[in-house]
Design a protein around this motif. Structure first.
Motif, PDB file in Angstrom:
ATOM      1  N   ALA A   1       0.841  -1.183  -0.069  1.00 18.34           N
ATOM      2  CA  ALA A   1       0.058  -0.168  -0.239  1.00 18.34           C
ATOM      3  C   ALA A   1       0.829   1.264  -0.257  1.00 18.34           C
ATOM      4  N   TYR A   2       1.900   1.222   0.782  1.00 22.38           N
ATOM      5  CA  TYR A   2       2.872   2.445   0.789  1.00 22.38           C
ATOM      6  C   TYR A   2       3.639   2.539  -0.362  1.00 22.38           C
ATOM      7  N   ALA A   3       3.966   1.574  -1.244  1.00 21.44           N
ATOM      8  CA  ALA A   3       4.487   1.588  -2.659  1.00 21.44           C
ATOM      9  C   ALA A   3       3.552   2.212  -3.515  1.00 21.44           C
ATOM     10  N   SER A   4       2.254   1.690  -3.409  1.00 25.91           N
ATOM     11  CA  SER A   4       1.099   2.486  -4.238  1.00 25.91           C
ATOM     12  C   SER A   4       0.933   3.767  -3.849  1.00 25.91           C
ATOM     13  N   ALA A   5       1.164   4.179  -2.608  1.00 23.18           N
ATOM     14  CA  ALA A   5       0.835   5.711  -2.294  1.00 23.18           C
ATOM     15  C   ALA A   5       2.167   6.411  -2.844  1.00 23.18           C
ATOM     16  N   TYR A   6       3.305   5.872  -2.798  1.00 18.81           N
ATOM     17  CA  TYR A   6       4.431   6.576  -3.145  1.00 18.81           C
ATOM     18  C   TYR A   6       4.458   6.784  -4.758  1.00 18.81           C
ATOM     19  N   GLU A   7       3.785   5.711  -5.641  1.00 12.98           N
ATOM     20  CA  GLU A   7       3.496   5.902  -6.881  1.00 12.98           C
ATOM     21  C   GLU A   7       2.726   7.056  -7.295  1.00 12.98           C
ATOM     22  N   ALA A   8       1.724   7.110  -6.372  1.00 15.98           N
ATOM     23  CA  ALA A   8       0.694   8.283  -6.500  1.00 15.98           C
ATOM     24  C   ALA A   8       1.406   9.433  -6.557  1.00 15.98           C
ATOM     25  N   ALA A   9       2.131   9.723  -5.538  1.00 13.64           N
ATOM     26  CA  ALA A   9       2.710  10.795  -5.215  1.00 13.64           C
ATOM     27  C   ALA A   9       3.730  11.282  -5.972  1.00 13.64           C
ATOM     28  N   TYR A  10       4.518  10.373  -6.627  1.00 15.98           N
ATOM     29  CA  TYR A  10       5.669  10.627  -7.411  1.00 15.98           C
ATOM     30  C   TYR A  10       5.508  10.326  -8.845  1.00 15.98           C
ATOM     31  N   GLY A  11       4.604   9.485  -9.242  1.00 16.36           N
ATOM     32  CA  GLY A  11       4.506   8.993 -10.393  1.00 16.36           C
ATOM     33  C   GLY A  11       5.486   7.757 -10.990  1.00 16.36           C
ATOM     34  N   GLU A  12       6.303   7.290 -10.257  1.00 15.80           N
ATOM     35  CA  GLU A  12       7.152   6.185 -10.310  1.00 15.80           C
ATOM     36  C   GLU A  12       6.903   4.976  -9.563  1.00 15.80           C
ATOM     37  N   ARG A  13       6.849   3.786 -10.026  1.00 14.15           N
ATOM     38  CA  ARG A  13       6.687   2.479  -9.399  1.00 14.15           C
ATOM     39  C   ARG A  13       8.023   2.482  -8.810  1.00 14.15           C
ATOM     40  N   GLU A  14       8.129   2.099  -7.436  1.00 14.50           N
ATOM     41  CA  GLU A  14       9.547   1.643  -6.929  1.00 14.50           C
ATOM     42  C   GLU A  14       9.212   0.342  -6.187  1.00 14.50           C
ATOM     43  N   PRO A  15       9.998  -0.670  -6.454  1.00 13.96           N
ATOM     44  CA  PRO A  15       9.869  -2.053  -5.652  1.00 13.96           C
ATOM     45  C   PRO A  15      10.168  -1.702  -4.357  1.00 13.96           C
ATOM     46  N   ILE A  16       9.185  -2.590  -3.512  1.00 12.07           N
ATOM     47  CA  ILE A  16       9.471  -2.449  -1.915  1.00 12.07           C
ATOM     48  C   ILE A  16      10.779  -2.517  -1.511  1.00 12.07           C
ATOM     49  N   ALA A  17      11.664  -3.293  -2.228  1.00 12.49           N
ATOM     50  CA  ALA A  17      12.842  -3.563  -1.681  1.00 12.49           C
ATOM     51  C   ALA A  17      13.824  -2.283  -1.639  1.00 12.49           C
ATOM     52  N   GLU A  18      13.510  -1.732  -2.789  1.00 15.58           N
ATOM     53  CA  GLU A  18      14.159  -0.127  -2.837  1.00 15.58           C
ATOM     54  C   GLU A  18      13.632   0.968  -1.824  1.00 15.58           C
ATOM     55  N   LEU A  19      12.431   0.655  -1.354  1.00 14.24           N
ATOM     56  CA  LEU A  19      11.856   1.824  -0.728  1.00 14.24           C
ATOM     57  C   LEU A  19      12.233   1.446   1.060  1.00 14.24           C
ATOM     58  N   ILE A  20      12.462   0.204   1.476  1.00 15.87           N
ATOM     59  CA  ILE A  20      12.658  -0.249   2.744  1.00 15.87           C
ATOM     60  C   ILE A  20      14.029   0.508   3.303  1.00 15.87           C
ATOM     61  N   PRO A  21      15.126   0.403   2.545  1.00 20.21           N
ATOM     62  CA  PRO A  21      16.319   1.001   3.127  1.00 20.21           C
ATOM     63  C   PRO A  21      16.198   2.501   3.384  1.00 20.21           C
ATOM     64  N   ALA A  22      15.556   3.226   2.508  1.00 19.15           N
ATOM     65  CA  ALA A  22      15.101   4.671   2.800  1.00 19.15           C
ATOM     66  C   ALA A  22      14.225   4.850   3.918  1.00 19.15           C
ATOM     67  N   MET A  23      13.158   3.947   4.074  1.00 20.96           N
ATOM     68  CA  MET A  23      12.373   4.038   5.394  1.00 20.96           C
ATOM     69  C   MET A  23      13.223   4.010   6.631  1.00 20.96           C
ATOM     70  N   LEU A  24      14.061   2.742   6.567  1.00 18.86           N
ATOM     71  CA  LEU A  24      14.680   2.471   7.706  1.00 18.86           C
ATOM     72  C   LEU A  24      15.601   3.570   8.143  1.00 18.86           C
ATOM     73  N   VAL A  25      16.289   4.002   7.177  1.00 19.43           N
ATOM     74  CA  VAL A  25      17.285   5.330   7.430  1.00 19.43           C
ATOM     75  C   VAL A  25      16.319   6.462   8.095  1.00 19.43           C
ATOM     76  N   GLY A  26      15.389   6.920   7.542  1.00 15.22           N
ATOM     77  CA  GLY A  26      14.416   7.982   7.993  1.00 15.22           C
ATOM     78  C   GLY A  26      13.917   7.699   9.427  1.00 15.22           C
ATOM     79  N   PHE A  27      13.579   6.480   9.876  1.00 17.61           N
ATOM     80  CA  PHE A  27      13.213   5.902  11.003  1.00 17.61           C
ATOM     81  C   PHE A  27      14.146   6.132  11.835  1.00 17.61           C
ATOM     82  N   LEU A  28      15.385   5.482  11.633  1.00 16.39           N
ATOM     83  CA  LEU A  28      16.476   5.757  12.608  1.00 16.39           C
ATOM     84  C   LEU A  28      16.980   7.103  12.892  1.00 16.39           C
TER      85      LEU A  28
END
Length: 72
Positions: free
Chosen positions: A31-58
């Protein structure tokens, strides 16, 4: 050697990490990947989003950040 403003770059060798997640978490990540695509117009694989999510969280975890500074 001159004192450069830019420090020596850290090790940038990628490290592969395999994890197991629950079906519920997978659905939320999709669902987050879909929201990302809606926001930025590009589909990113979940595996590419997770590292950025972890960096932001930490980076936003103040308690962890304080502990990190103490460990240095």
């Amino acid at each position: 050697m001159a004192n450069l403003k830019l420090p020596k770059l850290p090790d940038r060798t990628p490290v592969k990490l395999t994890i197991t997640i629950s079906p519920e978490l997978k659905a939320v990540l999709e669902a987050y990947a879909s929201a990302y695509e809606a926001a930025y117009g590009e589909r990113e694989p979940i595996a590419e989003l997770i590292p950025a999510m972890l960096v932001g969280f930490l980076a936003s975890d103040r308690s962890f950040s304080r502990g990190s500074k103490e460990r240095r």
